[in-house]
Design a protein around this motif. Sequence first.
Motif, PDB file in Angstrom:
ATOM      1  N   ALA A  63      28.142  38.594  31.329  1.00 48.96           N
ATOM      2  CA  ALA A  63      28.717  39.779  31.958  1.00 48.96           C
ATOM      3  C   ALA A  63      27.760  40.384  32.973  1.00 48.96           C
ATOM      4  O   ALA A  63      28.174  40.810  34.071  1.00 48.96           O
ATOM      5  N   GLU A  64      26.478  40.435  32.645  1.00 48.46           N
ATOM      6  CA  GLU A  64      25.501  40.997  33.569  1.00 48.46           C
ATOM      7  C   GLU A  64      25.436  40.176  34.860  1.00 48.46           C
ATOM      8  O   GLU A  64      25.381  40.725  35.974  1.00 48.46           O
ATOM      9  N   LEU A  65      25.480  38.876  34.714  1.00 44.15           N
ATOM     10  CA  LEU A  65      25.453  38.021  35.906  1.00 44.15           C
ATOM     11  C   LEU A  65      26.726  38.167  36.719  1.00 44.15           C
ATOM     12  O   LEU A  65      26.692  38.197  37.963  1.00 44.15           O
ATOM     13  N   TYR A  66      27.874  38.272  36.062  1.00 39.60           N
ATOM     14  CA  TYR A  66      29.135  38.464  36.777  1.00 39.60           C
ATOM     15  C   TYR A  66      29.143  39.792  37.524  1.00 39.60           C
ATOM     16  O   TYR A  66      29.664  39.894  38.645  1.00 39.60           O
ATOM     17  N   ARG A  67      28.579  40.842  36.906  1.00 37.78           N
ATOM     18  CA  ARG A  67      28.505  42.139  37.589  1.00 37.78           C
ATOM     19  C   ARG A  67      27.649  42.035  38.854  1.00 37.78           C
ATOM     20  O   ARG A  67      28.003  42.582  39.898  1.00 37.78           O
ATOM     21  N   ARG A  68      26.537  41.364  38.735  1.00 39.11           N
ATOM     22  CA  ARG A  68      25.669  41.208  39.898  1.00 39.11           C
ATOM     23  C   ARG A  68      26.352  40.375  40.990  1.00 39.11           C
ATOM     24  O   ARG A  68      26.210  40.672  42.178  1.00 39.11           O
ATOM     25  N   ALA A  69      27.108  39.366  40.584  1.00 43.18           N
ATOM     26  CA  ALA A  69      27.847  38.568  41.565  1.00 43.18           C
ATOM     27  C   ALA A  69      28.897  39.421  42.262  1.00 43.18           C
ATOM     28  O   ALA A  69      29.064  39.348  43.490  1.00 43.18           O
ATOM     29  N   LEU A  70      29.609  40.231  41.498  1.00 43.73           N
ATOM     30  CA  LEU A  70      30.640  41.100  42.077  1.00 43.73           C
ATOM     31  C   LEU A  70      30.026  42.137  43.000  1.00 43.73           C
ATOM     32  O   LEU A  70      30.587  42.463  44.054  1.00 43.73           O
ATOM     33  N   ASP A  71      28.857  42.634  42.631  1.00 39.82           N
ATOM     34  CA  ASP A  71      28.167  43.597  43.488  1.00 39.82           C
ATOM     35  C   ASP A  71      27.754  42.953  44.805  1.00 39.82           C
ATOM     36  O   ASP A  71      27.809  43.577  45.864  1.00 39.82           O
ATOM     37  N   ALA A  72      27.347  41.674  44.744  1.00 42.14           N
ATOM     38  CA  ALA A  72      26.938  40.968  45.962  1.00 42.14           C
ATOM     39  C   ALA A  72      28.136  40.577  46.823  1.00 42.14           C
ATOM     40  O   ALA A  72      28.024  40.495  48.049  1.00 42.14           O
ATOM     41  N   SER A  73      29.292  40.316  46.178  1.00 42.49           N
ATOM     42  CA  SER A  73      30.482  39.874  46.914  1.00 42.49           C
ATOM     43  C   SER A  73      31.721  40.516  46.292  1.00 42.49           C
ATOM     44  O   SER A  73      32.453  39.872  45.532  1.00 42.49           O
ATOM     45  N   PRO A  74      31.981  41.800  46.599  1.00 39.31           N
ATOM     46  CA  PRO A  74      33.049  42.552  45.923  1.00 39.31           C
ATOM     47  C   PRO A  74      34.452  41.997  46.142  1.00 39.31           C
ATOM     48  O   PRO A  74      35.352  42.282  45.333  1.00 39.31           O
ATOM     49  N   ALA A  75      34.662  41.235  47.208  1.00 34.07           N
ATOM     50  CA  ALA A  75      36.011  40.763  47.512  1.00 34.07           C
ATOM     51  C   ALA A  75      36.381  39.489  46.787  1.00 34.07           C
ATOM     52  O   ALA A  75      37.530  39.041  46.881  1.00 34.07           O
ATOM     53  N   ASP A  76      35.468  38.886  46.041  1.00 35.77           N
ATOM     54  CA  ASP A  76      35.766  37.615  45.398  1.00 35.77           C
ATOM     55  C   ASP A  76      36.525  37.848  44.097  1.00 35.77           C
ATOM     56  O   ASP A  76      35.982  38.436  43.152  1.00 35.77           O
ATOM     57  N   PRO A  77      37.776  37.373  44.005  1.00 34.11           N
ATOM     58  CA  PRO A  77      38.568  37.643  42.799  1.00 34.11           C
ATOM     59  C   PRO A  77      38.064  36.918  41.560  1.00 34.11           C
ATOM     60  O   PRO A  77      38.289  37.369  40.436  1.00 34.11           O
ATOM     61  N   ASP A  78      37.376  35.804  41.723  1.00 31.76           N
ATOM     62  CA  ASP A  78      36.889  35.065  40.560  1.00 31.76           C
ATOM     63  C   ASP A  78      35.850  35.864  39.780  1.00 31.76           C
ATOM     64  O   ASP A  78      35.781  35.782  38.550  1.00 31.76           O
ATOM     65  N   PHE A  79      35.044  36.639  40.490  1.00 34.10           N
ATOM     66  CA  PHE A  79      33.997  37.393  39.809  1.00 34.10           C
ATOM     67  C   PHE A  79      34.602  38.498  38.939  1.00 34.10           C
ATOM     68  O   PHE A  79      34.179  38.716  37.802  1.00 34.10           O
ATOM     69  N   ARG A  80      35.610  39.182  39.486  1.00 27.69           N
ATOM     70  CA  ARG A  80      36.265  40.239  38.702  1.00 27.69           C
ATOM     71  C   ARG A  80      37.021  39.638  37.515  1.00 27.69           C
ATOM     72  O   ARG A  80      37.011  40.189  36.406  1.00 27.69           O
ATOM     73  N   ALA A  81      37.666  38.491  37.752  1.00 28.70           N
ATOM     74  CA  ALA A  81      38.398  37.839  36.657  1.00 28.70           C
ATOM     75  C   ALA A  81      37.432  37.404  35.551  1.00 28.70           C
ATOM     76  O   ALA A  81      37.755  37.472  34.365  1.00 28.70           O
ATOM     77  N   ALA A  82      36.236  36.967  35.934  1.00 33.13           N
ATOM     78  CA  ALA A  82      35.255  36.552  34.940  1.00 33.13           C
ATOM     79  C   ALA A  82      34.816  37.733  34.080  1.00 33.13           C
ATOM     80  O   ALA A  82      34.655  37.604  32.858  1.00 33.13           O
ATOM     81  N   LEU A  83      34.627  38.887  34.708  1.00 34.90           N
ATOM     82  CA  LEU A  83      34.274  40.076  33.952  1.00 34.90           C
ATOM     83  C   LEU A  83      35.374  40.448  32.957  1.00 34.90           C
ATOM     84  O   LEU A  83      35.094  40.796  31.804  1.00 34.90           O
ATOM     85  N   ARG A  84      36.626  40.339  33.377  1.00 35.76           N
ATOM     86  CA  ARG A  84      37.735  40.641  32.464  1.00 35.76           C
ATOM     87  C   ARG A  84      37.746  39.644  31.321  1.00 35.76           C
ATOM     88  O   ARG A  84      38.009  39.988  30.161  1.00 35.76           O
ATOM     89  N   ARG A  85      37.426  38.383  31.631  1.00 37.14           N
ATOM     90  CA  ARG A  85      37.468  37.336  30.627  1.00 37.14           C
ATOM     91  C   ARG A  85      36.453  37.580  29.496  1.00 37.14           C
ATOM     92  O   ARG A  85      36.701  37.246  28.339  1.00 37.14           O
ATOM     93  N   VAL A  86      35.305  38.152  29.850  1.00 36.94           N
ATOM     94  CA  VAL A  86      34.301  38.424  28.809  1.00 36.94           C
ATOM     95  C   VAL A  86      34.412  39.843  28.263  1.00 36.94           C
ATOM     96  O   VAL A  86      33.548  40.317  27.533  1.00 36.94           O
ATOM     97  N   GLY A  87      35.534  40.526  28.650  1.00 36.70           N
ATOM     98  CA  GLY A  87      35.820  41.848  28.095  1.00 36.70           C
ATOM     99  C   GLY A  87      34.906  42.940  28.586  1.00 36.70           C
ATOM    100  O   GLY A  87      34.647  43.905  27.863  1.00 36.70           O
ATOM    101  N   GLN A  88      34.473  42.818  29.844  1.00 38.52           N
ATOM    102  CA  GLN A  88      33.534  43.804  30.367  1.00 38.52           C
ATOM    103  C   GLN A  88      34.093  44.568  31.561  1.00 38.52           C
ATOM    104  O   GLN A  88      33.349  45.157  32.325  1.00 38.52           O
ATOM    105  N   GLU A  89      35.391  44.573  31.741  1.00 33.17           N
ATOM    106  CA  GLU A  89      35.983  45.381  32.800  1.00 33.17           C
ATOM    107  C   GLU A  89      37.197  46.120  32.262  1.00 33.17           C
ATOM    108  O   GLU A  89      37.980  45.569  31.484  1.00 33.17           O
TER     109      GLU A  89
END
Length: 256
Positions: A230-256
Amino acid sequence: MWRGDDPDRRRELVRLPVPAQPLRAVPDAGVLAAANRLRLPIEPDLLRGVGEGDLDRIAAARKARGLVLDASAAQAAGEAEAAVPLLVAALDLSPDDPVVRARVERLASGLRQSARSLAEAGDPAGSAAALARLAKLTPGDWKVHFNLGTILASIGRHGDALAAYLEANRLAPEDLDVLLNLGNTYGRLGDAGSAAAIYGAILQRAPRHAEALYNLGLYHEGRGERRQAAELYRRALDASPADPDFRAALRRVGQE
């Protein structure tokens, strides 16, 4: 994407300089006499700056030019694959000969165009074959090995892709795109540990590299380490907010 097609990242190939010394109009009498004894026809441009002790170089250069003629004949007969080892041998014999270098560059240019055209026409296997020949002809060009790895990976030849990426990494160890694809290939081959180590190496150099953050997150998620993922996915989303895969990954691990 083909490396070099992006105008913001285009890198010109290094062209080795051709010696600028003028041709000698009349060779030394000693060279002429020794060459005649060996029955070596004199070619004036091969006698640039030579002395009597340089007959081995002259003989090598003449043999190289003979190989160039053989390569030209093979290519004219539609056997481009046979021309490559002939030109490689010619380059080994006489690497500074402008005649040899010009012929190598001409064939290399044709192979690049062929590889590109075949890829665009939906023939990745044909493109890979052209790139493999080009890699033999220009072994020091890391971009050729990178492109070869990319094409091979696209058709599932991950073992061969790994070899191409390893060579590209050897030639260009600081290039992060090479490292990323090398890590991805290790992952596809089931070596998750090597893949994770490479993603970590990328992040040491570029802490906001979104793809490396996401892929390393996938590694931790696969190991059940959801908090680290989750921490890595958050950092990825922060670096590239428009990428839908990063947000979906956060949801998948229950962190959004």
